[in-house]
Design a protein around this motif. Structure first.
Motif, PDB file in Angstrom:
ATOM      1  N   TYR A  44      -1.378 -10.540  -1.905  1.00 34.86           N
ATOM      2  CA  TYR A  44      -0.066 -10.421  -1.245  1.00 34.86           C
ATOM      3  C   TYR A  44       0.958  -9.763  -2.148  1.00 34.86           C
ATOM      4  CZ  TYR A  44      -1.913 -13.355   2.460  1.00 34.86           C
ATOM      5  OH  TYR A  44      -2.658 -13.823   3.502  1.00 34.86           O
ATOM      6  N   LYS A  45       0.868 -10.058  -3.438  1.00 36.69           N
ATOM      7  CA  LYS A  45       1.877  -9.520  -4.360  1.00 36.69           C
ATOM      8  C   LYS A  45       1.778  -7.995  -4.502  1.00 36.69           C
ATOM      9  CE  LYS A  45      -0.875 -10.315  -8.575  1.00 36.69           C
ATOM     10  NZ  LYS A  45      -1.458  -8.967  -8.636  1.00 36.69           N
ATOM     11  N   ASP A  46       0.647  -7.452  -4.138  1.00 38.45           N
ATOM     12  CA  ASP A  46       0.475  -5.993  -4.259  1.00 38.45           C
ATOM     13  C   ASP A  46       0.859  -5.236  -2.988  1.00 38.45           C
ATOM     14  OD1 ASP A  46      -0.348  -6.445  -6.801  1.00 38.45           O
ATOM     15  OD2 ASP A  46      -2.500  -6.277  -6.350  1.00 38.45           O
ATOM     16  N   LEU A  47       1.324  -5.953  -1.963  1.00 33.61           N
ATOM     17  CA  LEU A  47       1.763  -5.293  -0.737  1.00 33.61           C
ATOM     18  C   LEU A  47       3.130  -4.675  -0.972  1.00 33.61           C
ATOM     19  CD1 LEU A  47       0.735  -7.831   2.054  1.00 33.61           C
ATOM     20  CD2 LEU A  47      -0.538  -5.865   1.182  1.00 33.61           C
ATOM     21  N   PRO A  48       3.477  -3.600  -0.304  1.00 38.04           N
ATOM     22  CA  PRO A  48       2.618  -2.912   0.650  1.00 38.04           C
ATOM     23  C   PRO A  48       1.616  -1.999  -0.040  1.00 38.04           C
ATOM     24  CG  PRO A  48       4.709  -1.763   0.449  1.00 38.04           C
ATOM     25  CD  PRO A  48       4.823  -2.996  -0.406  1.00 38.04           C
ATOM     26  N   VAL A  49       0.490  -1.789   0.623  1.00 42.10           N
ATOM     27  CA  VAL A  49      -0.385  -0.684   0.251  1.00 42.10           C
ATOM     28  C   VAL A  49       0.290   0.541   0.838  1.00 42.10           C
ATOM     29  CG1 VAL A  49      -2.652   0.350   0.533  1.00 42.10           C
ATOM     30  CG2 VAL A  49      -2.438  -2.137   0.305  1.00 42.10           C
ATOM     31  N   MET A  50       0.881   1.337  -0.060  1.00 42.06           N
ATOM     32  CA  MET A  50       1.722   2.442   0.408  1.00 42.06           C
ATOM     33  C   MET A  50       0.898   3.545   1.067  1.00 42.06           C
ATOM     34  SD  MET A  50       4.989   1.968  -0.163  1.00 42.06           S
ATOM     35  CE  MET A  50       5.736   3.590  -0.334  1.00 42.06           C
ATOM     36  N   LEU A  51       1.407   4.051   2.141  1.00 45.63           N
ATOM     37  CA  LEU A  51       0.810   5.209   2.793  1.00 45.63           C
ATOM     38  C   LEU A  51       1.264   6.435   2.008  1.00 45.63           C
ATOM     39  CD1 LEU A  51      -0.754   6.194   5.349  1.00 45.63           C
ATOM     40  CD2 LEU A  51       1.480   6.521   6.415  1.00 45.63           C
ATOM     41  N   PRO A  52       0.325   7.186   1.394  1.00 47.26           N
ATOM     42  CA  PRO A  52       0.750   8.347   0.596  1.00 47.26           C
ATOM     43  C   PRO A  52       1.295   9.464   1.493  1.00 47.26           C
ATOM     44  CG  PRO A  52      -1.639   8.255   0.740  1.00 47.26           C
ATOM     45  CD  PRO A  52      -1.130   7.015   1.409  1.00 47.26           C
ATOM     46  N   TYR A  53       2.203  10.227   0.922  1.00 50.32           N
ATOM     47  CA  TYR A  53       2.818  11.310   1.704  1.00 50.32           C
ATOM     48  C   TYR A  53       1.946  12.559   1.722  1.00 50.32           C
ATOM     49  CZ  TYR A  53       6.418  14.589   3.334  1.00 50.32           C
ATOM     50  OH  TYR A  53       7.126  15.512   4.046  1.00 50.32           O
ATOM     51  N   ASP A  54       1.398  12.882   0.549  1.00 47.99           N
ATOM     52  CA  ASP A  54       0.673  14.159   0.398  1.00 47.99           C
ATOM     53  C   ASP A  54      -0.789  14.026   0.808  1.00 47.99           C
ATOM     54  OD1 ASP A  54       0.379  12.358  -1.697  1.00 47.99           O
ATOM     55  OD2 ASP A  54      -0.274  13.934  -3.079  1.00 47.99           O
ATOM     56  N   ASP A 112       9.130  -1.346   4.254  1.00 47.85           N
ATOM     57  CA  ASP A 112       9.671  -2.714   4.335  1.00 47.85           C
ATOM     58  C   ASP A 112       9.269  -3.400   5.635  1.00 47.85           C
ATOM     59  OD1 ASP A 112      11.272  -1.390   6.112  1.00 47.85           O
ATOM     60  OD2 ASP A 112      13.175  -2.119   5.300  1.00 47.85           O
ATOM     61  N   TYR A 113       8.736  -2.624   6.580  1.00 51.42           N
ATOM     62  CA  TYR A 113       8.176  -3.251   7.783  1.00 51.42           C
ATOM     63  C   TYR A 113       6.651  -3.344   7.678  1.00 51.42           C
ATOM     64  CZ  TYR A 113       7.065  -4.485  12.592  1.00 51.42           C
ATOM     65  OH  TYR A 113       6.590  -5.144  13.704  1.00 51.42           O
ATOM     66  N   TYR A 114       6.007  -2.223   7.346  1.00 57.02           N
ATOM     67  CA  TYR A 114       4.530  -2.278   7.421  1.00 57.02           C
ATOM     68  C   TYR A 114       3.925  -3.122   6.308  1.00 57.02           C
ATOM     69  CZ  TYR A 114       3.826   1.940   4.310  1.00 57.02           C
ATOM     70  OH  TYR A 114       3.787   2.859   3.286  1.00 57.02           O
ATOM     71  N   LYS A 115       4.720  -3.401   5.290  1.00 57.22           N
ATOM     72  CA  LYS A 115       4.292  -4.381   4.294  1.00 57.22           C
ATOM     73  C   LYS A 115       3.908  -5.683   5.007  1.00 57.22           C
ATOM     74  CE  LYS A 115       6.176  -7.121   0.484  1.00 57.22           C
ATOM     75  NZ  LYS A 115       7.283  -7.293  -0.477  1.00 57.22           N
ATOM     76  N   TRP A 116       4.721  -6.025   5.998  1.00 56.24           N
ATOM     77  CA  TRP A 116       4.498  -7.308   6.691  1.00 56.24           C
ATOM     78  C   TRP A 116       3.471  -7.185   7.798  1.00 56.24           C
ATOM     79  CZ3 TRP A 116       5.866 -10.491   3.314  1.00 56.24           C
ATOM     80  CH2 TRP A 116       7.001 -10.265   2.517  1.00 56.24           C
ATOM     81  N   CYS A 126       1.322  -3.164  14.931  1.00 62.76           N
ATOM     82  CA  CYS A 126       2.741  -3.115  14.546  1.00 62.76           C
ATOM     83  C   CYS A 126       3.609  -3.755  15.628  1.00 62.76           C
ATOM     84  CB  CYS A 126       3.212  -1.671  14.363  1.00 62.76           C
ATOM     85  SG  CYS A 126       2.186  -0.684  13.275  1.00 62.76           S
ATOM     86  N   SER A 127       3.269  -3.452  16.898  1.00 68.83           N
ATOM     87  CA  SER A 127       4.125  -3.924  17.990  1.00 68.83           C
ATOM     88  C   SER A 127       3.747  -5.319  18.458  1.00 68.83           C
ATOM     89  CB  SER A 127       4.059  -2.940  19.165  1.00 68.83           C
ATOM     90  OG  SER A 127       2.736  -2.827  19.642  1.00 68.83           O
ATOM     91  N   SER A 128       2.723  -5.896  17.856  1.00 63.19           N
ATOM     92  CA  SER A 128       2.317  -7.233  18.297  1.00 63.19           C
ATOM     93  C   SER A 128       3.175  -8.328  17.662  1.00 63.19           C
ATOM     94  CB  SER A 128       0.845  -7.481  17.951  1.00 63.19           C
ATOM     95  OG  SER A 128       0.687  -7.583  16.546  1.00 63.19           O
ATOM     96  N   TRP A 129       4.002  -7.952  16.693  1.00 60.13           N
ATOM     97  CA  TRP A 129       4.802  -8.994  16.034  1.00 60.13           C
ATOM     98  C   TRP A 129       6.259  -8.596  15.789  1.00 60.13           C
ATOM     99  CZ3 TRP A 129       7.023  -9.101  11.029  1.00 60.13           C
ATOM    100  CH2 TRP A 129       6.819  -7.927  10.273  1.00 60.13           C
TER     101      TRP A 129
END
Length: 807
Positions: A439-449, A127-131, A490-493
């Motif tokens: 935009y509608k496909d965000l976030p590009v999820m970071l996979p766990y495995d 919910d953060y890195y989506k943005w 990430c920390s720039s905004w």
RNA sequence: GCCGCUGUGGCGGAAUAGGCAGACGCAAGGGACUUAAAAUCCCUCGCCCUCAAAAGCGUGCCGGUUCGAGUCCGGCCAGCGGCACCA
């Protein structure tokens, strides 16, 4: 007082009453922000405490001064250390990070700071890195993100990209192999588009001058000219020079080893040697290459270029003292007037042609000052700027030179060939090329495995499920970008997300943001002067130009906290074995005492080595306050009309304390604020011991004392405040205001000097004129004695301070 | 190396705009209270000489400006932060 108990009690009450949350009054908003923490170690260290605990005292002070304070907290949770930890231990970065965050949240809440936890953010959450990805796409859409080749540190043995930190003495920290540079296609943000505004915008910021100066030098604006040289083979290249007035003295030109023309221009017989040199160069880092101590090396390409100013043929070299990333990546060598060129020319037997001299014509080479041109044909006799203008205006007509402003600032490389970061939301399609993820496909999820052990590929590149996708444009098979974003993105905004942190539709609602921002006070380490603080300014300006923001700068006022070193004077680190953890102190003394010690023991912006010698003393100070309080709280307020010398003195000290503490808290001079409070307590204790006293004055003074103490020892002060019979929080009270008529004394002590040497002190009425003060001084016995009847040459009177009699 | 910063008693530190160096504390020493300890309270506390006072010296080092420099200027030395993939 049982500090641990009252801390628990008030933290619970403050949370229930939502005392720490922003109250919605934007008209009086004060956005107080501390740089969020990186949850790499499992625990909060003293540096965090020093930053957060003490800035909280500032925030509480602002609140009592009538502001609606917004003080959020969060975690900068992506980054290399979690990934390295995972490689070492097998614990997944997500698991270790989330666990660390939980631990740190607990420790942070024990500070008792008024963090608005309802606004908390964690950058590693979708919910953060989506943005963060949204931000990337916006920059891409607006032409501020682009791809180009750029070198990375490459370990040929591990087959992996290394961070600078992982390169130790030019070798891989894991296997010891010599690290080389390797070109990869990478993403950049075009921060250089904003170079000029980033520079001029500094003027209006309330930032430490040194920080502004560092950013200014980092941006590195210089005025010069670009000159086009043509190789005999017909290839053209530009050099950047700030000294085009020396162009008649060029004896060779140099390309950076990485310059694309190096290969093309090299003659066949020189190829082997040039290639070898370029490879050797790739082992050195920029700091080494820029060092003026380093021996200048280079290699002749076998080719020649024509100096457009005089038609002379000069040899072309590649040399690593020229950086491809600065200017045009090529320079003209003028040994007579540049120190590096001079050394280089001596070593490689190049001619040293003097073309500048001074008025006396007695210069020693290399002469790098501006001067009068000689041996320069029609330009002889011209000086400095005049010469530069004349030369450029002539060459301009031939299209071989032009004035040019150059910046040292480079575009921001944001690609990382790593796992633990926000995926770059771009798809590479064999037909359509680079395609932005909608935009509608965000976030590009970071996979766990994901397999993140290093083996030559970006970890995400090995994850088929992640990589294989359909092109959003043509629907055909395509591959995702396997890189992640630099955590600085990430920390720039993040400061823009806090005020609207739960928004699921947008990264932030511009309406809210434009009310809450800019940040009124930003507090964090000076090590961020040139990178994070510059990136955040850039992003703010870029989003403003896209119409989202109505302000130009994210952080109006900035303070750097100092560094708390280990007891041995070294930076705290595992390898030094000098880490001091705050927990044991917080458990033993409570957080108020620990906070008070940090406030009192250091100059906030300087920090210094840790020592717990004084921690008992601040605990004793609070004991003293409590003893005084207990004696005073039961007083009935008798003798309220008593007003003699003692009462006057109490009022003087009280009002001076209010004035000084108010000022000192405002400028982060916490140690002197506490010193003034100690003086006040000493004076009140002394007064309390008197047989006859004005009880009302005493009780009122203690009430003021509690308010002044409140920002520094919040739980302790809140407890006493309620013991006084108050129902509301002391933090809802107004800050005390001093009475200026009570902070001046009628008599002032003057230092009396004769010939600038101290001879004694004189107490004089404040109302005396300079003339009268002088008379008093001249009749002062020690002065009279020295003058021995002679007239003084001069008498200097500094009102309220000093008299200096020059005999 | 380059950019920026810092350097003050035994220690942490203070000193507005060039005007009494060492505020406020810690540590140390002495004393009071106590059977004793802890706690508390009082006194001393830059160096040097001294019974004491006075003199002299003193803000990393060398020099300069000034009636006067911790503060301003020039030159050194030492330490710290950053140098673009640690954040």
């Amino acid at each position: 007082m049982n500090m641990l108990e009252i801390e628990k009690k008030w933290q619970k009450i403050w949370a229930e009453e939502k005392l720490n949350e922003f109250d919605g009054n934007y008209d009086k908003k004060f956005y107080c922000l501390e740089m969020f923490s990186y949850p790499s170690g499992a625990k909060l260290h003293i540096g965090h405490w020093y930053n957060y605990g003490l800035t909280d005292s500032y925030a509480r002070y602002k609140r009592m001064k009538g502001f609606s304070v917004f003080q959020p907290m969060g975690f900068d949770a992506f980054g290399l250390p979690a990934e390295n930890y995972a490689i070492k231990t097998g614990i997944h970065p997500q698991d270790s990070t989330i666990k660390n965050i939980e631990t740190m949240e607990n420790q942070l809440s024990r500070i008792g700071a008024m963090f608005d936890w309802s606004a908390e953010i964690k950058t590693c959450m979708p919910d953060y890195y989506k943005w963060t990805q949204w931000l990337f796409l916006k920059l891409y859409e607006n032409g501020l993100a682009y791809r180009k080749e750029a070198p990375v540190n490459w370990c040929p043995s591990c087959n992996t990209v290394l961070a600078n930190e992982q390169v130790v003495g030019g070798t891989c920290e894991r296997c010891g192999t010599t690290v080389v540079k390797k070109d990869l296609t990478q993403w950049f943000f075009k921060i250089t588009d904003y170079a000029e505004e980033l520079l001029t915008g500094l003027d209006k910021l309330d930032w430490p001058e040194k920080t502004k100066l560092m950013q200014k030098n980092w941006i590195g604006k210089s005025f010069g000219a670009e000159v086009t040289f043509k190789a005999e083979s017909g290839e053209e290249f530009k050099v950047f020079t700030t000294r085009i007035d020396t162009i008649m003295g060029v004896s060779y030109v140099v390309l950076a080893p990485e310059h694309p023309l190096v290969k093309k221009l090299t003659t066949a017989d020189r190829a082997e040697e040039v290639e070898k040199y370029v490879y050797e160069t790739s082992k050195a880092n920029e700091i080494e290459r820029l060092s003026s101590d380093r021996e200048k090396t280079g290699v002749f390409l076998g080719a020649y270029a024509i100096n457009p100013a005089n038609g002379k043929k000069v040899p072309i070299f590649a040399a690593d003292y020229v950086l491809y990333s600065y200017g045009t990546g090529a320079v003209m060598g003028v040994p007579a007037h540049d120190e590096r060129d001079y050394l280089f020319a001596q070593k490689y037997g190049q001619p040293i042609n003097q073309v500048i001299t001074n008025k006396e014509n007695n210069v020693t080479l290399p002469y790098t000052e501006d001067g009068y041109l000689i041996n320069s044909g029609e330009f002889d006799g011209l000086f400095g700027d005049d010469a530069r203008k004349a030369i450029v205006s002539k060459l301009e007509k031939e299209n071989t030179a032009a004035f040019k402003v150059n910046y040292r600032l480079r575009d921001w490389l944001i690609s990382r060939q790593r796992y633990w970061g926000a995926p770059i939301p771009v798809v590479h399609c064999p037909k359509c090329g680079d395609v932005a993820v909608p935009y509608k496909d965000l976030p590009v999820m970071l996979p766990y495995d994901v397999e993140f052990k290093p083996d030559g590929k970006s970890p995400l590149a090995k994850h088929d499920g992640f990589m294989h996708t359909k092109c959003p444009k043509c629907g055909g098979d395509a591959l995702r970008d396997p890189d992640t974003l630099d955590t600085f993105v990430c920390s720039s905004w993040y400061y823009l997300r806090y005020p609207d942190s739960k928004n699921a539709e947008m990264p932030f609602d511009p309406e809210i943001i434009n009310k809450m921002l800019p940040v009124d006070k930003y507090v964090g380490g000076a090590e961020h002067a040139c990178m994070h603080l510059l990136y955040a300014r850039f992003i703010t300006k870029a989003l403003r130009d896209m119409g989202y923001l109505k302000f130009d700068e994210p952080f109006l006022s900035l303070t750097h906290q100092g560094v708390i070193l280990g007891p041995d004077g070294n930076r705290m680190s595992k390898s030094h074995g000098n880490i001091v953890a705050p927990d044991s102190y917080v458990n033993e003394y409570g957080s108020d005492i620990f906070r008070l010690y940090l406030l009192f023991g250091f100059n906030y912006t300087e920090g210094g080595p840790w020592s717990d010698d004084g921690i008992k003393s601040v605990a004793k100070f609070l004991d003293r306050v409590e003893r005084l309080f207990n004696k005073v709280v039961t007083l009935k307020g008798e003798n309220s009309d008593r007003y003699g010398a003692e009462e006057k003195e109490v009022e003087f000290i009280l009002n001076n304390a209010i004035k000084s503490v108010d000022h000192d808290m405002d400028v982060f001079s916490f140690n002197t604020a506490i010193a003034r409070l100690m003086e006040l307590v000493n004076a009140l204790t002394k007064y309390e011991a008197l047989e006859n006293k004005n009880e009302k004055l005493l009780k009122d003074s203690v009430t003021v004392l509690i308010k002044l103490l409140a920002p520094c020892v919040p739980h302790f002060a809140e407890e006493l405040w309620h013991e006084l019979g108050n129902q509301n929080s002391v933090f809802k009270e107004d800050y005390p205001v001093y009475d200026s008529t009570k902070t001046v004394k009628e008599e002032v002590e003057y230092a009396v000097q004769v010939n600038s040497k101290m001879k004694g002190k004189l107490v004089l009425s404040k109302s005396l004129t300079d003339k009268e003060i002088e008379e008093q001084a001249l009749s002062f016995a020690p002065v009279k004695e020295i003058l021995n009847g002679n007239k003084p040459k001069k008498v200097i009177v500094i009102k309220g301070r000093l008299i200096n009699v020059i005999a």
